[in-house]
Design an enzyme around this catalytic site. Structure first.
Site, PDB file in Angstrom:
ATOM      1  N   CYS A 112      34.916 -15.315 -21.126  1.00 51.06           N
ATOM      2  CA  CYS A 112      34.067 -14.214 -21.607  1.00 51.06           C
ATOM      3  C   CYS A 112      34.331 -14.101 -23.257  1.00 51.06           C
ATOM      4  O   CYS A 112      33.715 -13.244 -23.957  1.00 51.06           O
ATOM      5  CB  CYS A 112      34.615 -12.822 -21.058  1.00 51.06           C
ATOM      6  SG  CYS A 112      34.839 -13.112 -19.381  1.00 51.06           S
ATOM      7  N   HIS A 251      32.952  -7.095 -24.819  1.00 50.92           N
ATOM      8  CA  HIS A 251      32.475  -8.085 -23.454  1.00 50.92           C
ATOM      9  C   HIS A 251      32.749  -6.904 -22.397  1.00 50.92           C
ATOM     10  O   HIS A 251      33.407  -6.104 -22.575  1.00 50.92           O
ATOM     11  CB  HIS A 251      33.791  -8.829 -23.299  1.00 50.92           C
ATOM     12  CG  HIS A 251      33.908  -9.314 -21.841  1.00 50.92           C
ATOM     13  ND1 HIS A 251      32.550  -9.954 -21.302  1.00 50.92           N
ATOM     14  CD2 HIS A 251      34.686  -9.584 -20.755  1.00 50.92           C
ATOM     15  CE1 HIS A 251      32.815 -10.179 -20.045  1.00 50.92           C
ATOM     16  NE2 HIS A 251      34.180 -10.015 -19.916  1.00 50.92           N
ATOM     17  N   ASN A 281      29.549  -7.945 -14.893  1.00 48.22           N
ATOM     18  CA  ASN A 281      30.552  -8.604 -15.909  1.00 48.22           C
ATOM     19  C   ASN A 281      29.471 -10.093 -15.899  1.00 48.22           C
ATOM     20  O   ASN A 281      29.658 -10.888 -14.979  1.00 48.22           O
ATOM     21  CB  ASN A 281      31.761  -8.823 -15.439  1.00 48.22           C
ATOM     22  CG  ASN A 281      32.585  -9.616 -16.343  1.00 48.22           C
ATOM     23  OD1 ASN A 281      32.136 -10.361 -17.187  1.00 48.22           O
ATOM     24  ND2 ASN A 281      34.027  -9.623 -16.052  1.00 48.22           N
TER      25      ASN A 281
HETATM   26  S1  B82 Z   1      41.147  -3.618 -11.961  1.00 50.91           S
HETATM   27  O1  B82 Z   1      42.065  -4.343 -11.862  1.00 50.91           O
HETATM   28  O2  B82 Z   1      40.675  -3.502 -10.611  1.00 50.91           O
HETATM   29  N1  B82 Z   1      41.110  -2.219 -12.658  1.00 50.91           N
HETATM   30  C1  B82 Z   1      42.037  -2.171 -13.614  1.00 50.91           C
HETATM   31  C2  B82 Z   1      43.450  -1.672 -13.013  1.00 50.91           C
HETATM   32  C3  B82 Z   1      40.403  -1.341 -12.070  1.00 50.91           C
HETATM   33  C4  B82 Z   1      40.107  -0.177 -13.054  1.00 50.91           C
HETATM   34  C5  B82 Z   1      40.159  -4.441 -12.964  1.00 50.91           C
HETATM   35  C6  B82 Z   1      38.631  -4.411 -12.486  1.00 50.91           C
HETATM   36 BR1  B82 Z   1      38.108  -3.757 -10.868  1.00 50.91          BR
HETATM   37  C7  B82 Z   1      37.490  -5.242 -13.268  1.00 50.91           C
HETATM   38  C8  B82 Z   1      38.129  -5.879 -14.462  1.00 50.91           C
HETATM   39  C9  B82 Z   1      39.269  -5.913 -14.738  1.00 50.91           C
HETATM   40  C10 B82 Z   1      39.876  -6.558 -15.765  1.00 50.91           C
HETATM   41  O3  B82 Z   1      40.911  -5.950 -16.583  1.00 50.91           O
HETATM   42  N2  B82 Z   1      39.041  -7.516 -16.483  1.00 50.91           N
HETATM   43  C11 B82 Z   1      39.400  -8.109 -17.383  1.00 50.91           C
HETATM   44  C12 B82 Z   1      40.307  -8.076 -18.286  1.00 50.91           C
HETATM   45  C13 B82 Z   1      40.479  -9.037 -19.479  1.00 50.91           C
HETATM   46  C14 B82 Z   1      39.615  -9.936 -19.687  1.00 50.91           C
HETATM   47  C15 B82 Z   1      38.655 -10.104 -18.736  1.00 50.91           C
HETATM   48  C16 B82 Z   1      38.215  -9.330 -17.972  1.00 50.91           C
HETATM   49  C17 B82 Z   1      37.335  -9.617 -17.114  1.00 50.91           C
HETATM   50  O4  B82 Z   1      36.774  -9.004 -15.867  1.00 50.91           O
HETATM   51  O5  B82 Z   1      36.068 -10.585 -17.537  1.00 50.91           O
HETATM   52  C18 B82 Z   1      40.314  -5.099 -14.006  1.00 50.91           C
END
Ligand code: B82
Length: 324
Positions: A112, A251, A281
């Site tokens: 990303c 992103h 995403n």
């Molecule tokens: S999650 O872990 O389910 N969450 C955060 C605790 C929900 C609020 C989650 C979800 Br659903 C979707 C994306 C992320 C996330 O942290 N994504 C990323 C983080 C760092 C780098 C890239 C990404 C990405 O999704 O591309 C967490």
């Protein structure tokens, strides 16, 4: 002394739109569940088109808008984690299709952060004085790498492409500062596309899943901790403050991440451009799709300063101060 001038942004997303309700017909989920946790309502998913087809569409539009010939392009850099093939590079497929016969072409895999890594790389080529016109594209067909029975990941991703045309200039500098980093120790936090070793002479075959996998909590913490620091690094390098910035274009991973980043930077959420509600995403394509949409909606005026910031698998992160 040459600099890079960005002369246009364009995007392309496939026509086929899948809503959260559509997804609730194939996995146990709901519009309410997806929207409240991610900020996503719908995404575009490819039907027949490949990553190269998206990138070809974007490249042709960028060349046409600039009123130049494909033969004027001497560099194509394509950021993707979903190439058509492992080899050749998707950039080469694009180069052939658009008739950019004078261009060198290669792919970049920085997930990303890929579009920002690709812009930074193109900038160095143009600054060398040896190259004049560069196509920088982010293009993904993430739907090919998603486990469609896993409700925790399949709701997150979309397909699409965006890109920029850069030209070497000794009058205008679009790229004012950057902060590109990686933390390979944490590579297991996001993985996808594992190639298993299963040659016939092996006693034990590898059986790792091909699908995209993500340690949600870990990458969430990484993003909310690292992105504010990276944005501040870029501001410090350019000796300016957030007040000088019109938009931050992150992103588009998850609206909760952007809320966390805004809180840490002590700024309003309004400063961030968000469109993940419509696209999900799209990894390396998310920032250039946003930039093309902002351009189309007249949100960017000449001279405006914006910060783009990517973060993803690697782990990688990359922020860049751009002057429109
Ligand atoms: S999650 O872990 O389910 N969450 C955060 C605790 C929900 C609020 C989650 C979800 Br659903 C979707 C994306 C992320 C996330 O942290 N994504 C990323 C983080 C760092 C780098 C890239 C990404 C990405 O999704 O591309 C967490």
């Amino acid at each position: 002394m040459f600099c890079s001038k960005i002369i246009g942004f364009e995007s392309y997303t496939p026509e086929n739109i899948i809503t959260n309700d559509d997804l609730s017909n194939i996995v146990e989920t709901s519009d309410e569940w997806i929207y409240t946790r991610t900020g996503i309502s719908k995404r575009c998913l490819t039907t027949k088109e490949n990553t190269s087809d998206f990138a070809i569409n974007v490249s042709k539009k960028l060349i046409e808008n600039a009123n130049i010939s494909p033969k004027d392009i001497d560099l194509i850099i394509l950021a993707t984690i979903t190439p058509d093939y492992l080899t050749p590079s998707t950039a080469c497929i694009v180069q052939g299709a658009i008739g950019a016969t004078n261009a060198l072409a290669f792919d970049i895999n920085a997930a990303c952060s890929g579009f920002v890594y690709a812009l930074s790389t193109a900038d160095k080529f143009l600054k060398s004085g040896l190259y004049k016109n560069a196509l920088v594209i982010g293009a993904e067909t993430l739907s090919k790498t998603v486990d469609w029975s896993d409700r925790s990941t399949c709701v997150l991703f979309g397909d699409g492409s965006g890109g920029a045309l850069l030209t070497a200039s000794n009058q205008y500098n679009s790229i004012l500062a950057e902060d590109l980093k990686a933390d390979g120790v944490s590579w297991q936090a996001i993985t996808g596309g594992k190639l298993n070793n299963n040659n016939p002479f092996l006693k034990e075959k590898e059986e790792e899943a091909f699908y995209l996998q993500m340690d949600g909590r870990k990458v969430f913490n990484f993003a909310t901790k690292t992105v504010p620091k990276s944005i501040n690094n870029v501001l410090e390098k350019a000796n300016i403050t957030l007040d000088d910035i019109k938009y931050i274009v992150p992103h588009q991973a998850n609206s909760r991440i952007v809320e966390g980043v805004a809180k840490k930077l002590n700024i309003s959420l309004d400063k961030f451009y968000l469109n993940l509600e419509s696209y999900g995403n799209t990894s390396a394509a998310s920032i250039p799709i946003a930039l093309a949409e902002m351009t189309k909606n007249n949100l960017l005026k000449k001279g405006d300063k914006i910060i783009i910031t990517g973060f993803g698998a690697g782990l990688t992160w990359a922020s860049m101060l751009i002057q429109i």
